[in-house]
Design a protein around this motif. Structure first.
Motif, PDB file in Angstrom:
ATOM      1  N   ILE A  88      -3.489   1.485   1.610  1.00  0.00           N
ATOM      2  CA  ILE A  88      -4.040   1.817   0.179  1.00  0.00           C
ATOM      3  C   ILE A  88      -2.784   2.499  -0.450  1.00  0.00           C
ATOM      4  CG2 ILE A  88      -6.413   1.934   1.265  1.00  0.00           C
ATOM      5  CD1 ILE A  88      -5.994   5.052   1.159  1.00  0.00           C
ATOM      6  N   ARG A  89      -1.840   3.031   0.234  1.00  0.00           N
ATOM      7  CA  ARG A  89      -0.899   3.598  -0.216  1.00  0.00           C
ATOM      8  C   ARG A  89       0.319   3.542   0.378  1.00  0.00           C
ATOM      9  NH1 ARG A  89      -0.068   8.055  -4.452  1.00  0.00           N
ATOM     10  NH2 ARG A  89       1.833   7.772  -4.881  1.00  0.00           N
ATOM     11  N   VAL A  90       1.553   3.396   0.032  1.00  0.00           N
ATOM     12  CA  VAL A  90       2.993   3.440   0.829  1.00  0.00           C
ATOM     13  C   VAL A  90       3.717   4.512   0.257  1.00  0.00           C
ATOM     14  CG1 VAL A  90       4.498   2.359   2.135  1.00  0.00           C
ATOM     15  CG2 VAL A  90       2.609   1.245   1.960  1.00  0.00           C
ATOM     16  N   PHE A  91       4.514   5.406   1.064  1.00  0.00           N
ATOM     17  CA  PHE A  91       5.597   6.259   0.687  1.00  0.00           C
ATOM     18  C   PHE A  91       6.632   5.793   1.100  1.00  0.00           C
ATOM     19  CE2 PHE A  91       1.197   8.465   0.281  1.00  0.00           C
ATOM     20  CZ  PHE A  91       1.569   9.022  -1.139  1.00  0.00           C
ATOM     21  N   ARG A  92       7.764   5.558   0.490  1.00  0.00           N
ATOM     22  CA  ARG A  92       9.111   5.019   1.003  1.00  0.00           C
ATOM     23  C   ARG A  92      10.345   5.946   0.483  1.00  0.00           C
ATOM     24  NH1 ARG A  92       6.262   0.187  -0.691  1.00  0.00           N
ATOM     25  NH2 ARG A  92       5.863  -1.197   1.178  1.00  0.00           N
ATOM     26  N   SER A  93      11.340   6.023   1.427  1.00  0.00           N
ATOM     27  CA  SER A  93      12.778   6.669   1.159  1.00  0.00           C
ATOM     28  C   SER A  93      13.640   6.192   2.435  1.00  0.00           C
ATOM     29  CB  SER A  93      12.428   8.398   1.001  1.00  0.00           C
ATOM     30  OG  SER A  93      13.602   8.776   0.768  1.00  0.00           O
ATOM     31  N   SER A  94      14.886   5.674   1.855  1.00  0.00           N
ATOM     32  CA  SER A  94      16.127   5.786   2.918  1.00  0.00           C
ATOM     33  C   SER A  94      15.511   5.038   3.972  1.00  0.00           C
ATOM     34  CB  SER A  94      16.299   7.144   3.356  1.00  0.00           C
ATOM     35  OG  SER A  94      16.901   8.052   2.181  1.00  0.00           O
ATOM     36  N   GLY A  95      14.979   3.646   3.518  1.00  0.00           N
ATOM     37  CA  GLY A  95      14.407   2.840   4.870  1.00  0.00           C
ATOM     38  C   GLY A  95      13.291   3.432   5.614  1.00  0.00           C
ATOM     39  N   ILE A  96      12.804   4.360   5.207  1.00  0.00           N
ATOM     40  CA  ILE A  96      11.403   4.834   6.062  1.00  0.00           C
ATOM     41  C   ILE A  96      10.433   4.750   5.279  1.00  0.00           C
ATOM     42  CG2 ILE A  96      10.594   6.763   7.370  1.00  0.00           C
ATOM     43  CD1 ILE A  96      13.254   7.786   7.949  1.00  0.00           C
ATOM     44  N   SER A  97       9.308   4.269   5.809  1.00  0.00           N
ATOM     45  CA  SER A  97       8.012   4.345   5.001  1.00  0.00           C
ATOM     46  C   SER A  97       6.784   4.896   5.689  1.00  0.00           C
ATOM     47  CB  SER A  97       7.678   2.964   4.748  1.00  0.00           C
ATOM     48  OG  SER A  97       7.529   2.279   5.947  1.00  0.00           O
ATOM     49  N   VAL A  98       6.157   5.585   5.134  1.00  0.00           N
ATOM     50  CA  VAL A  98       4.606   6.025   5.715  1.00  0.00           C
ATOM     51  C   VAL A  98       3.741   5.418   5.000  1.00  0.00           C
ATOM     52  CG1 VAL A  98       3.114   7.905   6.077  1.00  0.00           C
ATOM     53  CG2 VAL A  98       5.604   8.093   6.390  1.00  0.00           C
ATOM     54  N   ALA A  99       2.587   4.499   5.547  1.00  0.00           N
ATOM     55  CA  ALA A  99       1.652   4.031   5.083  1.00  0.00           C
ATOM     56  C   ALA A  99       0.330   4.794   5.334  1.00  0.00           C
ATOM     57  CB  ALA A  99       1.425   2.447   5.391  1.00  0.00           C
ATOM     58  N   VAL A 100      -0.514   4.848   4.282  1.00  0.00           N
ATOM     59  CA  VAL A 100      -1.992   5.373   4.466  1.00  0.00           C
ATOM     60  C   VAL A 100      -2.812   4.231   4.526  1.00  0.00           C
ATOM     61  CG1 VAL A 100      -3.635   6.866   3.321  1.00  0.00           C
ATOM     62  CG2 VAL A 100      -1.255   7.400   3.129  1.00  0.00           C
ATOM     63  N   PHE A 101      -3.581   4.025   5.883  1.00  0.00           N
ATOM     64  CA  PHE A 101      -4.915   3.279   5.854  1.00  0.00           C
ATOM     65  C   PHE A 101      -6.298   3.887   5.730  1.00  0.00           C
ATOM     66  CE2 PHE A 101      -1.175   1.256   7.910  1.00  0.00           C
ATOM     67  CZ  PHE A 101      -1.199   0.005   7.601  1.00  0.00           C
ATOM     68  N   SER A 102      -7.210   3.250   5.261  1.00  0.00           N
ATOM     69  CA  SER A 102      -8.508   3.650   5.003  1.00  0.00           C
ATOM     70  C   SER A 102      -9.394   2.812   5.929  1.00  0.00           C
ATOM     71  CB  SER A 102      -8.962   3.566   3.459  1.00  0.00           C
ATOM     72  OG  SER A 102     -10.242   3.791   3.555  1.00  0.00           O
ATOM     73  N   ASN A 103     -10.229   3.497   6.833  1.00  0.00           N
ATOM     74  CA  ASN A 103     -11.156   2.699   7.587  1.00  0.00           C
ATOM     75  C   ASN A 103     -12.516   3.467   7.446  1.00  0.00           C
ATOM     76  OD1 ASN A 103      -9.135   0.863   9.330  1.00  0.00           O
ATOM     77  ND2 ASN A 103      -8.356   2.882   9.323  1.00  0.00           N
ATOM     78  N   THR A 104     -13.385   2.640   7.661  1.00  0.00           N
ATOM     79  CA  THR A 104     -14.914   3.037   7.524  1.00  0.00           C
ATOM     80  C   THR A 104     -15.488   2.946   8.881  1.00  0.00           C
ATOM     81  OG1 THR A 104     -14.791   2.726   5.273  1.00  0.00           O
ATOM     82  CG2 THR A 104     -17.009   2.901   6.358  1.00  0.00           C
ATOM     83  N   SER A 105     -16.372   3.865   9.402  1.00  0.00           N
ATOM     84  CA  SER A 105     -17.092   3.696  10.634  1.00  0.00           C
ATOM     85  C   SER A 105     -18.311   4.477  10.702  1.00  0.00           C
ATOM     86  CB  SER A 105     -16.121   4.088  11.981  1.00  0.00           C
ATOM     87  OG  SER A 105     -16.949   3.992  13.297  1.00  0.00           O
ATOM     88  N   ASP A 106     -19.492   4.098  10.871  1.00  0.00           N
ATOM     89  CA  ASP A 106     -20.914   4.756  10.752  1.00  0.00           C
ATOM     90  C   ASP A 106     -20.847   5.216   9.366  1.00  0.00           C
ATOM     91  OD1 ASP A 106     -21.327   3.946  13.294  1.00  0.00           O
ATOM     92  OD2 ASP A 106     -20.193   5.488  14.043  1.00  0.00           O
ATOM     93  N   GLY A 107     -20.451   4.564   8.207  1.00  0.00           N
ATOM     94  CA  GLY A 107     -20.623   4.825   6.880  1.00  0.00           C
ATOM     95  C   GLY A 107     -19.783   5.937   6.476  1.00  0.00           C
ATOM     96  N   LYS A 108     -18.800   6.446   7.275  1.00  0.00           N
ATOM     97  CA  LYS A 108     -17.793   7.223   7.160  1.00  0.00           C
ATOM     98  C   LYS A 108     -16.389   7.098   6.769  1.00  0.00           C
ATOM     99  CE  LYS A 108     -20.175  11.342   9.144  1.00  0.00           C
ATOM    100  NZ  LYS A 108     -19.993  12.586   9.949  1.00  0.00           N
TER     101      LYS A 108
END
Length: 89
Positions: free
Chosen positions: A14-34
């Motif tokens: 849902i969003r990716v943060f990048r700098s200097s060849g490094i990236s951190v991605a945020v994933f959203s998941n749903t389980s049991d309605g949460k």
């Protein structure tokens, strides 16, 4: 960056943060309605003409990784706070 759901389907970040060849991605998941969130970090490097990815980092890359993880954590915290605010309305 990609992630797999339990049924094997691709779950895009849902969003990716990048700098200097490094990236951190945020994933959203749903389980049991949460909804819950996961972070995934990788770095990109080049071997000859080919680009490769890795999930291991050099010590010198730690400050960038920590910075990006902090940005991602802050982003998720804001999402969770918005969700809580909506539930309290």
């Amino acid at each position: 960056m990609s992630n797999q759901t339990q049924n094997g389907q691709s779950n895009e970040p849902i969003r990716v943060f990048r700098s200097s060849g490094i990236s951190v991605a945020v994933f959203s998941n749903t389980s049991d309605g949460k909804t819950f969130y996961k972070l995934s970090a990788q770095r990109v490097y080049k071997v000859g003409k080919d680009f490769k990815t890795s999930t291991s980092f050099a010590l010198s890359e730690a400050p960038t990784l920590i910075f990006l993880m902090h940005l991602a954590w802050n982003y998720v915290s804001e999402l969770e706070n918005k969700t809580k605010d909506r539930a309290n309305d």
